[in-house]
Structure formats: structure tokens, C-alpha cells
Motif scaffolding. Structure first.
Motif, PDB file in Angstrom:
ATOM      1  N   SER A  48     -12.237  -2.784 -11.844  1.00  9.72           N
ATOM      2  CA  SER A  48     -11.654  -1.733 -11.019  1.00  9.72           C
ATOM      3  C   SER A  48     -11.385  -2.232  -9.604  1.00  9.72           C
ATOM      4  CB  SER A  48     -12.609  -0.536 -10.981  1.00  9.72           C
ATOM      5  OG  SER A  48     -12.124   0.458 -10.123  1.00  9.72           O
ATOM      6  N   ILE A  49     -10.154  -2.076  -9.154  1.00 10.98           N
ATOM      7  CA  ILE A  49      -9.762  -2.337  -7.765  1.00 10.98           C
ATOM      8  C   ILE A  49      -8.921  -1.145  -7.316  1.00 10.98           C
ATOM      9  CG2 ILE A  49      -8.489  -3.825  -6.177  1.00 10.98           C
ATOM     10  CD1 ILE A  49      -8.998  -6.160  -8.067  1.00 10.98           C
ATOM     11  N   HIS A  50      -9.357  -0.440  -6.307  1.00 11.84           N
ATOM     12  CA  HIS A  50      -8.657   0.766  -5.847  1.00 11.84           C
ATOM     13  C   HIS A  50      -7.752   0.427  -4.666  1.00 11.84           C
ATOM     14  CE1 HIS A  50     -12.275   3.222  -7.561  1.00 11.84           C
ATOM     15  NE2 HIS A  50     -11.470   2.758  -8.507  1.00 11.84           N
ATOM     16  N   TYR A  51      -6.459   0.534  -4.870  1.00 13.26           N
ATOM     17  CA  TYR A  51      -5.494   0.070  -3.876  1.00 13.26           C
ATOM     18  C   TYR A  51      -5.653   0.705  -2.494  1.00 13.26           C
ATOM     19  CZ  TYR A  51      -3.009   4.199  -5.702  1.00 13.26           C
ATOM     20  OH  TYR A  51      -2.685   5.475  -6.121  1.00 13.26           O
ATOM     21  N   PRO A  52      -6.001   2.021  -2.339  1.00  8.19           N
ATOM     22  CA  PRO A  52      -6.114   2.543  -0.971  1.00  8.19           C
ATOM     23  C   PRO A  52      -7.361   2.073  -0.238  1.00  8.19           C
ATOM     24  CG  PRO A  52      -5.756   4.316  -2.576  1.00  8.19           C
ATOM     25  CD  PRO A  52      -6.167   3.090  -3.325  1.00  8.19           C
ATOM     26  N   ARG A  53      -8.284   1.448  -0.961  1.00 13.44           N
ATOM     27  CA  ARG A  53      -9.529   1.017  -0.328  1.00 13.44           C
ATOM     28  C   ARG A  53      -9.447  -0.412   0.207  1.00 13.44           C
ATOM     29  NH1 ARG A  53     -13.044   4.689  -4.463  1.00 13.44           N
ATOM     30  NH2 ARG A  53     -13.980   6.036  -2.876  1.00 13.44           N
ATOM     31  N   SER A  54      -8.247  -0.953   0.254  1.00 16.24           N
ATOM     32  CA  SER A  54      -8.011  -2.243   0.896  1.00 16.24           C
ATOM     33  C   SER A  54      -6.600  -2.207   1.462  1.00 16.24           C
ATOM     34  CB  SER A  54      -8.179  -3.397  -0.105  1.00 16.24           C
ATOM     35  OG  SER A  54      -7.358  -3.199  -1.245  1.00 16.24           O
ATOM     36  N   SER A  55      -6.257  -3.204   2.245  1.00 18.98           N
ATOM     37  CA  SER A  55      -4.918  -3.247   2.834  1.00 18.98           C
ATOM     38  C   SER A  55      -3.999  -4.082   1.946  1.00 18.98           C
ATOM     39  CB  SER A  55      -4.980  -3.831   4.247  1.00 18.98           C
ATOM     40  OG  SER A  55      -5.580  -5.109   4.230  1.00 18.98           O
ATOM     41  N   THR A  76      -7.213   1.096 -11.974  1.00 18.92           N
ATOM     42  CA  THR A  76      -7.252   1.821 -10.713  1.00 18.92           C
ATOM     43  C   THR A  76      -6.999   3.290 -10.960  1.00 18.92           C
ATOM     44  OG1 THR A  76      -6.376   1.999  -8.459  1.00 18.92           O
ATOM     45  CG2 THR A  76      -4.790   1.493 -10.198  1.00 18.92           C
ATOM     46  N   TYR A  77      -7.649   4.112 -10.155  1.00 20.33           N
ATOM     47  CA  TYR A  77      -7.297   5.526 -10.109  1.00 20.33           C
ATOM     48  C   TYR A  77      -5.968   5.690  -9.381  1.00 20.33           C
ATOM     49  CZ  TYR A  77     -12.127   6.837 -11.342  1.00 20.33           C
ATOM     50  OH  TYR A  77     -13.320   7.012 -11.974  1.00 20.33           O
ATOM     51  N   TYR A  96      -0.768   2.964   0.173  1.00 18.92           N
ATOM     52  CA  TYR A  96      -0.522   3.900  -0.923  1.00 18.92           C
ATOM     53  C   TYR A  96       0.656   3.473  -1.799  1.00 18.92           C
ATOM     54  CZ  TYR A  96      -3.235   6.496   2.536  1.00 18.92           C
ATOM     55  OH  TYR A  96      -4.177   6.870   3.452  1.00 18.92           O
ATOM     56  N   ASP A  97       1.091   2.219  -1.657  1.00 20.33           N
ATOM     57  CA  ASP A  97       2.235   1.715  -2.418  1.00 20.33           C
ATOM     58  C   ASP A  97       1.773   1.289  -3.808  1.00 20.33           C
ATOM     59  OD1 ASP A  97       4.541   0.586  -3.402  1.00 20.33           O
ATOM     60  OD2 ASP A  97       5.018  -0.498  -1.554  1.00 20.33           O
TER      61      ASP A  97
END
Length: 754
Positions: A48-55, A76-77, A96-97
Motif C-alpha cells: 500500500s502506497i497512498h498518493y496524497p500522503r507523499s509529494s 491505494t485508496y 491528488y493526481d
């Protein structure tokens, strides 16, 4: 989940390794054993890697490091609240992209499990739901409710159509092999009864009707809809049973006493670590806590990178800004795809070696059901033998204290306490959960983290003090009684002022040398500061376990009109539970004065004035438009006195190099921080309580078995992405609620050595 959720827990998905190029259109199905891609059963590992939790500049490096660690799939969610900021208005830019993130996964040659939800839990604010959803007339979340189903369907369709337009589903040649509808629904289904069952069946039908060409899954529910919706598969969470009727089984997971990681290998969500909340110590989880019996080899998923809850995105409440999760890839990632280090050892390598060991067992595991034999009182062997001659064995020792020597296939094997040995050829041990892998000397790899000064000067300090709300103005409303906080703020701010007046007779006994009256004010969350006639009286707060609290304190009142102002503060909105949209927060009373000549005076139904937010919160928006919103004054740090509700501003240059950066906020108490107008999150340097003297992974896992950070700030360092910085004259803004020493705030760099 309520911890991976994560919800970001360490999800372990077992599916198939990438045997085909993602550019080829493949059919994704499954049987009782595994997922099947283009007719081939394989085992896949997902993280799991959540895109909004990193740049975005971190994404490619994260994905590469995940692939290097043996992952085949990134899950990812999809975070509804950051994408649909108001009904019909969408944001898919920057962090958020989503499309960009998925395309980077495809570029790396990995698959995607897209967990649309759109409820996600994930320790994310409001469980990922936009707060405006709460105010839709007649709505009730996550049940057979037409307003909710309409909004949920619209957002799910929006995401699916975006993915189709970009040809990102595997059926179109893209990387998405699974999509998830709803999330961890079993407790709510039971709570809602027939309405919950009807809603779940509706959600399944709605999802399948979108015709993505890949299977849909549900998570954490043993009773998914009738098999007619065969694309709807439930991967259960932690120790729940799988929905499939299968015969694949593995030994019960055993804890690794050395490596701080736990996993499962049977297609269900698992923790390899734990998120942190304000006021708590840090949990360390371990390898191999529960190989689940009777489960298919679907997809093993971990929370591979926790990341950071930037801004006000942390839910809970009381979840820290850091969502590092003690994950294999830590919160601070170098900017580039060829990043070096910043992996958590020996956890990262130990997990990588486990991936290799399981892959060597792949043909036997996916072709055969196990034969289980007891080798002693605490010892077992699970053997998978295929007709084609492939054989894999798992030797387990359940004894928590003593090592064991067992005989299998006429050979002797030594098993450390509470461990599993993996024999991919039924002869040779390539991996033991308590010892060193044959592939690599994992035990020699240990991460040593240092937070070192950058020697960057924070200069040009300025300050101003937030006004204490004591009078009615244009931005206030006045009504009789106490109002729920979100009804006013709509979660545009953590802060809401409650203010009322109290008339004290000059004949009151306490005015002539008596004891000051006592004010009690009950709140449902999450913290509160109390002011009387503009002077600070005291503070109170709840905890994650008990969010309700009562402020009790003596108050200095004068004859005549007195103004009582309560600053109510949220610390992230609830992210789970049935009917959580109806949970109330704020000062809901009663608010009572005790010790007057009349006895007590209930102020709850007096006229109260309300003001949402703080004056300083407009700095980052209006000042960029050239509008001076506050009167900053120069600050001499040598003469600085600790004050409540104080804003600080400083300038600094970006340090050279590419090491990850953080702000050391250990000298401050509670508030929020912005860098160049972007919020790096809430800070709260509460002291963590616990017992950090013992660290044992032997026996069934409990969080108290291994803790760190006791009697230290829950979080001291706050991640600053380098991409947010300019070479010169960066702006730092700090809002301190209680009092701290800004002269000791520093910019540090994170180094990880092995």
C-alpha cells in the motif's frame, strides 16, 4: 481499517508476479486457489502506497523501492474528500493526481489494486468522505439510503470513467487488475441489519455494472453478496475468515522475535506496523504473526509506505501528522527515482527475502492442497505436493520458549522458538522467521536513523497575537443555546469560538474576599481553551479512547458584565463506526458556573455568539493576493515570552543536498505549521506514556510487546518535502495555541545508515 488502514495496515496481497507486459490486454479472473491473469495462476505481493500522503516528486522513487523489495502490485485508496471538494467540483492536481500516480506504477511494470471505496477509513479525516456529504438532506452513511447511494454512485462512476478514459484497467492494457467497492463493512452490516445487507448487495451490483473488465473486491466482510456477483470477492481483515470456500492452508503465523514485522500470506489485510496517535507511544510490529488457515492465495497486501498526513487530513481523532507506520519504506523519501536508503532495516530486507522464499514455493502452493502432520507437541509440517513433482513445506514450532529439533523426510531440522522454516523443495530451508535468510544475511542490515542539523538560519522573525473573541462582529452568529461545531465550521477550520456574557451582581460574596466561582464546560471534542474577559483561564482535552471531557477551573469574575469565551478545537474527524456522520463535536454543554450566591448558574441556554476559524488562518490565502490581513511586528527571540494563540513567521533558505528534511518542533506544544503557504500539518508534542523496557515478539502479538518513545514527545519531527521549497526566502508560519519557544525550531535533515 482502523489502523491501515492504513487501513493502512500492512496489507499483504498474494496474487501473481508480473509475467506479462502491462501493454498486453489481459483477462483477470480467479478460482478457489488464486487470481488468474491471462490463464496463469501466480502469486503476487502487493504493498500500500497512498498518493496524497507523499509529494508527486516522491512517487517514482517509492514505487521503485517497492518493486525492488519484491512487490508486484501497488494498492491505494481513492480519497473522495480531497477530490470532490464541493458537489460536482473536482480536484486531481498535485498530490491528488491519481492518474499520474497510476501511470507511474505502470511505468515501473507493476499492477494496481484500486480501492475506490469510496469509504476508506485509513485514519483519514472523516473516513475519506467529504464533510459536505454530512449536510445532504435525509442522508445516512453506508446503508440503504437513497441520498447516500446517489452520491456514492456518482463518485464511483467518476473515478471509473477517469480510469477508462486513460485506459488504465487491465482489460484495456492498463495496470489495474482489481478494484474495491466499500471497505471493512462487516461491523456496519451487522449494525444496520437488513438495510446493511441491502446496501451491500446494491453496492456490489452498482460496481459490477460499471463494466471495468477486472474483478471487484470487498474487504473485511465474511458475507459478501450471492456468487452471482462473482466479481465481488471479499478479502477479510486480519483474523476474519475468507469468504471463499477453499482448501489451501498454511501454518498459523508465528512471530519473528528479531525483525519487527508481521505478515499473513493468505489474502487478507495485515499489519506490518501501526499508526501513531497523539499521546501514544510508537508500536513496533513483527514478521509472521498469523499465517491463516483455509484461505486462497489471492493477493497479499502490506502498507508499504505510510507517509504523512499533510494539512488537516489526519482523522481519528488524535492521529499524528506522521503516518510513518513503522513501514518498510519510511516517511522521508529522497526526491529521485534512484533514491538510496530510507528503507527500514532489517524489516525491508526481511520482507523481501520472504517474498523470494514464497515465490520459490509458487508452483506447489497453487497446484496442491496441504497435508498437515504433527511432528511433536508444538511442531507441525504443512506439505504442498503437486502431481508434476513440485513440493514445498512449512515447518513450524509453536513453542514460545524452547527451540525444537524435528525430523522431516529423513532429515533433521532445528526450529527456533515461535518460528516457521520455509522449504521450497521440501528439503532445504531458505527462510526462517527467526533467523537469517539463505538469500542474504538480513540480520546484518540494521537502519540507524539520525536527524542532523542543516545549520540553516531561521531569520526575520515576526509575530502577532490572535484576538480573543469577546464581542459580536460581522463574522459571527448569535443564537440561544450551544451549537454543534461542524454545523458552523463545515470543517473549514479546526477552531470555533463560543462566547457569552455573564452579569455578576456587586453583592456576590466572592467579590468580598470569598472563593472564586468554578466554571465547568463539557465538550465532545477534542480540546478547549477557556478565556474570561480576554484572560486565559485554562485548557482541557480528550483522548483517543475518551473524546468527551470536562473543563473545570476557577474563574476571576468582576461585578457587572463578564465575557466568557471558549475556543473549541477539533483534532481530526471520526473516520469509522456506524452512523459516524451523526457524531457531534464541540462544546455541547452543559456550561455551568458554580459557587455563586444563588448556587449554580447554567449558561447553556443563554445567547451564545459563534465565530468560525482564526484571523491568522487567512494569512496563507489573502496575503498571496497582496492583502495584509494581520499586523505583524518584529520579534526578538531573546525577549520572547511564551504566549497563547500566537503566530510566528520567519524566513529561511533551502539547504543544499537532497536529504529529506523535517522541522524539529520539540520546543513547541500544540498548533499548526505552514511552509510557503502549504500546511505540513498539526503538531502536538504530547508526552507518550507506556512501558518501553521490554521488547518481545514471542507469542501472540499485542501492541504492548514492543514500544518505543515512552516519556518522549509523540512526534517531534515534521516532514517538509523538498519540492515545497524555493532556493531562497522560504516562508515559515507557525501557530502556537498554548506556548512554546520558537527560537529552538530548526530545520533538520534525515540520514539513514546501515
Amino acid at each position: 481499517m482502523a489502523a491501515n488502514s492504513s487501513s493502512n495496515s500492512f496489507w499483504l496481497f498474494m496474487i501473481l508476479p508480473l509475467a506479462l507486459q502491462l501493454s498486453i490486454h489481459c483477462k483477470v479472473t480467479y478460482d478457489r486457489k488464486a487470481l488468474i491473469i491471462n490463464g496463469q495462476r501466480r502469486i503476487l505481493f502487493s504493498g500500500s502506497i497512498h498518493y496524497p500522503r507523499s509529494s508527486p516528486d516522491m512517487w517514482e522513487g517509492l514505487i521503485k523501492k517497492a518493486k525492488d523489495g519484491g512487490l508486484d502490485v501497488i494498492d491505494t485508496y481513492v480519497f473522495w474528500n480531497v477530490h470532490e471538494t464541493s458537489p460536482g467540483n473536482y480536484n486531481f492536481e498535485g498530490r491528488y493526481d491519481l492518474v499520474r500516480f497510476i501511470k507511474l506504477v505502470k511505468k515501473a511494470g507493476l499492477y494496481v489494486n484500486l480501492r475506490i471505496g469510496p469509504y476508506i477509513c485509513a485514519e483519514w479525516n472523516f473516513g475519506g468522505f467529504p464533510v459536505w456529504l454530512k449536510f445532504v438532506p435525509g442522508i445516512s452513511f453506508r446503508t440503504d439510503n437513497e441520498p447516500f447511494k446517489l452520491a456514492m454512485r456518482n463518485f464511483t462512476q467518476k473515478i471509473v470513467h477517469m480510469m477508462k478514459d486513460e485506459k488504465l484497467f487491465q482489460s484495456q492494457g492498463g495496470p489495474i487488475i482489481l478494484s474495491q467497492i466499500e471497505n471493512e463493512y462487516e461491523p456496519e452490516r451487522k449494525e444496520f441489519g437488513t438495510s446493511g445487507q441491502a446496501y451491500m448487495e446494491w453496492a456490489a451490483k452498482m460496481a459490477v455494472s460499471l463494466d471495468t473488465g477486472v474483478p471487484w473486491i470487498m474487504c473485511k466482510d465474511e458475507d459478501v453478496p450471492d456468487p452471482v456477483f462473482f466479481f465481488v470477492v471479499c478479502l477479510s481483515y486480519k483474523h476474519s475468515a475468507m469468504v471463499f470456500t477453499v482448501t489451501v492452508s498454511l501454518p498459523t503465523n508465528l512471530l519473528n522475535p528479531h525483525y519487527g514485522l508481521r505478515i499473513g500470506v493468505a489474502g487478507f489485510q495485515n499489519l506490518v506496523a501501526q499508526f501513531t496517535n497523539d499521546q501514544s507511544k510508537i508500536w513496533h510490529l513483527q514478521l509472521l504473526d498469523s499465517f491463516k488457515k483455509e484461505a486462497p492465495w489471492l493477493i497479499i497486501t502490506w502498507s508499504y509506505h505510510g507517509g504523512t498526513n499533510f494539512g488537516r487530513t489526519a482523522g481519528g481523532p488524535f492521529i499524528t501528522t506522521s503516518y510513518d507506520y513503522d513501514a518498510p519504506i519510511d516517511e522521508y523519501v529522497l526526491c529521485c527515482a534512484d533514491m538510496i536508503g530510507l528503507i527500514r532495516e532489517p524489516k525491508y530486507s526481511h520482507l523481501m527475502e520472504l517474498h523470494k522464499a514464497i515465490k520459490l514455493c509458487e508452483r506447489a502452493l497453487l497446484a496442491a492442497d496441504p497435508n498437515v502432520t504433527n511432528l511433536g507437541d508444538y511442531e507441525q509440517v504443512h506439505v504442498f505436493s503437486s502431481k508434476s513433482g513440485h513440493c514445498a513445506a512449512f515447518l513450524s514450532n509453536y513453542n514460545t520458549e524452547s527451540a525444537a529439533r524435528v525430523t522431516f523426510n529423513k532429515k533433521n531440522y532445528n526450529l527456533p522458538p515461535w518460528s516457521i522454516s520455509i522449504l521450497p523443495d521440501c528439503k532445504n530451508v531458505v527462510f526462517n522467521t527467526a533467523n537469517v535468510s539463505k538469500f542474504d544475511k538480513v540480520k546484518t542490515k540494521t537502519s540507524h536513523v539520525q536527524m542532523l542539523s542543516t545549520n540553516i538560519d531561521l531569520h526575520s522573525w515576526e509575530t502577532f497575537n490572535e484576538d480573543i473573541f469577546s464581542s459580536v462582529g460581522d463574522s459571527t452568529i448569535t443564537v440561544s443555546g450551544l451549537l454543534e461545531q461542524l454545523n458552523i465550521t463545515r470543517d473549514t477550520s479546526d477552531y470555533l469560538w463560543y462566547s457569552t456574557s455573564v452579569n455578576i451582581s456587586s453583592s456576590e460574596t466572592f467579590l468580598n474576599g470569598g472563593q472564586h466561582p468554578t466554571l465547568t464546560a463539557q465538550s465532545r471534542g477534542h480540546a478547549m481553551h477557556v478565556f474570561v474577559n480576554g484572560h486565559f483561564t485554562g485548557s482541557a482535552s480528550g483522548t483517543r479512547q475518551c473524546r468527551r471531557f470536562t473543563f473545570t477551573g476557577n474563574v476571576k469574575l468582576d461585578a457587572g458584565i463578564n465575557r466568557i469565551s471558549l475556543l473549541s478545537i477539533t483534532a481530526g474527524l471520526t473516520n469509522l463506526g456506524a452512523h459516524f456522520e451523526s457524531y457531534e463535536t464541540g462544546v455541547l454543554g452543559p456550561v455551568v458556573l458554580h459557587g455563586l450566591d444563588e448556587g449554580k448558574r447554567d449558561l447553556s441556554w443563554k445567547k451564545w455568539s459563534y465565530k468560525s476559524g482564526l484571523k491568522g488562518e487567512t494569512i496563507n490565502s489573502d496575503s498571496r493576493n497582496g492583502i495584509p490581513v494581520v499586523d505583524w511586528r518584529p520579534l526578538s527571540l531573546a525577549e520572547q515570552k511564551q504566549q497563547l494563540l500566537t503566530w510566528y513567521k520567519a524566513k529561511f533558505d533551502a539547504p543544499e543536498g537532497d536529504e529529506p528534511l523535517a522541522l524539529d518542533m520539540g520546543s513547541m506544544t500544540k498548533g499548526q505549521v505552514w511552509i510557503n503557504g502549504q500546511s505540513i500539518g498539526r503538531y502536538w508534542t504530547a508526552t507518550a506514556n507506556g512501558n518501553c523496557s521490554v521488547c518481545s515478539y514471542s507469542g501472540t502479538y499485542r501492541p504492548t510487546r514492543c514500544q518505543s518513545g515512552c516519556d518522549q514527545p509523540t512526534q517531534q519531527w515534521y516532514h517538509v518535502p523538498r519540492s515545497w521549497l524555493e532556493p531562497k526566502e522560504n516562508s515559515l508560519i507557525v501557530f502556537e495555541e498554548i506556548g512554546g519557544d520558537p527560537s529552538k525550531i530548526s530545520l533538520v535533515k534525515r540520514l539513514v545508515k546501515k
